[in-house]
Write an enzyme that holds these catalytic residues in place. Sequence first.
Site, PDB file in Angstrom:
ATOM      1  N   ASP A   1      79.793  40.257  27.690  1.00  0.00           N
ATOM      2  CA  ASP A   1      80.752  40.019  27.398  1.00  0.00           C
ATOM      3  C   ASP A   1      81.310  38.740  27.254  1.00  0.00           C
ATOM      4  O   ASP A   1      81.932  38.111  27.074  1.00  0.00           O
ATOM      5  CB  ASP A   1      81.133  40.230  29.289  1.00  0.00           C
ATOM      6  CG  ASP A   1      79.928  39.209  29.701  1.00  0.00           C
ATOM      7  OD1 ASP A   1      79.459  38.030  28.851  1.00  0.00           O
ATOM      8  OD2 ASP A   1      80.267  38.990  31.534  1.00  0.00           O
ATOM      9  N   SER A   2      80.197  38.679  26.329  1.00  0.00           N
ATOM     10  CA  SER A   2      80.335  37.075  25.269  1.00  0.00           C
ATOM     11  C   SER A   2      81.251  37.748  24.598  1.00  0.00           C
ATOM     12  O   SER A   2      81.891  36.838  23.426  1.00  0.00           O
ATOM     13  CB  SER A   2      79.072  36.616  24.367  1.00  0.00           C
ATOM     14  OG  SER A   2      78.461  37.501  23.563  1.00  0.00           O
TER      15      SER A   2
ATOM     16  N   ASP B   1      77.185  44.643  29.208  1.00  0.00           N
ATOM     17  CA  ASP B   1      77.413  44.025  30.107  1.00  0.00           C
ATOM     18  C   ASP B   1      78.544  44.312  31.581  1.00  0.00           C
ATOM     19  O   ASP B   1      79.831  45.204  30.432  1.00  0.00           O
ATOM     20  CB  ASP B   1      78.275  43.141  29.636  1.00  0.00           C
ATOM     21  CG  ASP B   1      76.760  42.006  29.490  1.00  0.00           C
ATOM     22  OD1 ASP B   1      75.703  41.865  30.168  1.00  0.00           O
ATOM     23  OD2 ASP B   1      76.950  40.644  29.028  1.00  0.00           O
TER      24      ASP B   1
ATOM     25  N   LYS C   1      73.978  46.261  31.598  1.00  0.00           N
ATOM     26  CA  LYS C   1      73.550  44.640  32.555  1.00  0.00           C
ATOM     27  C   LYS C   1      74.575  44.341  33.201  1.00  0.00           C
ATOM     28  O   LYS C   1      75.561  44.264  33.026  1.00  0.00           O
ATOM     29  CB  LYS C   1      73.227  44.263  31.206  1.00  0.00           C
ATOM     30  CG  LYS C   1      72.959  42.322  31.695  1.00  0.00           C
ATOM     31  CD  LYS C   1      72.270  41.966  30.669  1.00  0.00           C
ATOM     32  CE  LYS C   1      73.088  41.289  29.517  1.00  0.00           C
ATOM     33  NZ  LYS C   1      73.912  39.867  29.929  1.00  0.00           N
TER      34      LYS C   1
ATOM     35  N   GLU D   1      74.759  40.501  36.068  1.00  0.00           N
ATOM     36  CA  GLU D   1      74.192  39.161  36.579  1.00  0.00           C
ATOM     37  C   GLU D   1      74.097  39.344  37.628  1.00  0.00           C
ATOM     38  O   GLU D   1      74.173  39.272  38.773  1.00  0.00           O
ATOM     39  CB  GLU D   1      75.097  38.004  36.160  1.00  0.00           C
ATOM     40  CG  GLU D   1      75.682  38.151  34.099  1.00  0.00           C
ATOM     41  CD  GLU D   1      76.449  37.420  33.836  1.00  0.00           C
ATOM     42  OE1 GLU D   1      76.814  36.462  34.958  1.00  0.00           O
ATOM     43  OE2 GLU D   1      76.818  37.287  32.613  1.00  0.00           O
TER      44      GLU D   1
ATOM     45  N   GLU E   1      68.283  33.450  30.720  1.00  0.00           N
ATOM     46  CA  GLU E   1      69.118  32.570  29.785  1.00  0.00           C
ATOM     47  C   GLU E   1      69.202  31.567  30.009  1.00  0.00           C
ATOM     48  O   GLU E   1      68.796  30.626  31.645  1.00  0.00           O
ATOM     49  CB  GLU E   1      71.075  32.808  30.129  1.00  0.00           C
ATOM     50  CG  GLU E   1      71.293  32.049  28.895  1.00  0.00           C
ATOM     51  CD  GLU E   1      72.827  32.708  28.868  1.00  0.00           C
ATOM     52  OE1 GLU E   1      73.161  33.972  28.876  1.00  0.00           O
ATOM     53  OE2 GLU E   1      73.673  32.012  28.717  1.00  0.00           O
TER      54      GLU E   1
END
Length: 291
Positions: A71-72, A110, A140, A142, A209
């Site tokens: 999602d970057s 993501d 993925k 978080e 991270e």
Amino acid sequence: MSSRGLPLRLKYLIQIATDVSVHKADIKKITTHQLQQMKNRGEKISMLTAYDFSMARILDGAGIDVLLVGDSASNVMAGNETTLPITLDQMIYHATSVVKGVERAFVVVDIPFGSYQGNSSEALRSAIRIMKESGAHAVKVEGGNEIKESVIRILSAGVPVMGHLGLTPQSIFKFGTYTVRAKEEAEADKLLEDAQILQDSGCFAIVLEKIPAKLAKKVAKQVSIPVIGIGAGGGVDGQVLVMQDMLGITKEFQPRFLRRYADLDNIITGAVKAYVKDVKSSDFPNEKEQY
Ligand code: KIV
């Protein structure tokens, strides 16, 4: 049937088809099983982000093990300050393009902010949309204990899940800064617990991270699944970087953990300047560059 007597063009096409199928059969696709075997035998896993077909094809051809449709994309593709604005539809668009460029790499996508935090049904729906519409191989998410139910629910549909702990950019407004996470004992203990929870819930791998290298190494030793680090030192099972950062496109972003492997900003700027000059001076196109 012998190819003798076939027209030359047909023989040629058969030859190409055979070459391609032999070539494709030679390519061993990366799977979650293979990633686990890599960890077991101490082979490091290479992972980069990708958001489009052309770059995915280059990265895959260069031998990358895992491509993350991160999602970057919200930052590096759409120019947003955080990862929060990107939508599920936009992630699926990027993922669909990446999957088309890949023959070998394992593609992880993501699930974006706001598409799984509500409840586990929402998480499952989002994961299924990503898998069905893009053809990707895993998702993925978080977080740790707080998303355990969602991880279990997504896995119950047969979708592999990668976890993400430490600095989790979707929670940036809770943290307030992008500084190193889990330096204090309490946060480090919670991270170790969360890693165990993610493994026990069935995650096939975890991204760590921006946490201290010592802690990351401890996590990689504690869990049996692969741990991939970004700003988490060399004691983990693999590394991930944002493609634009390692290729020197995002020059303003210079954290200590980032190693630049190219200076594409300069290379592209030089190429475009030369093109502008050639167009302005009518040097381009020349006699050979026209019909
Ligand atoms: O979105 C992303 O690029 C990521 C990596 C930083 C791991 O999550």
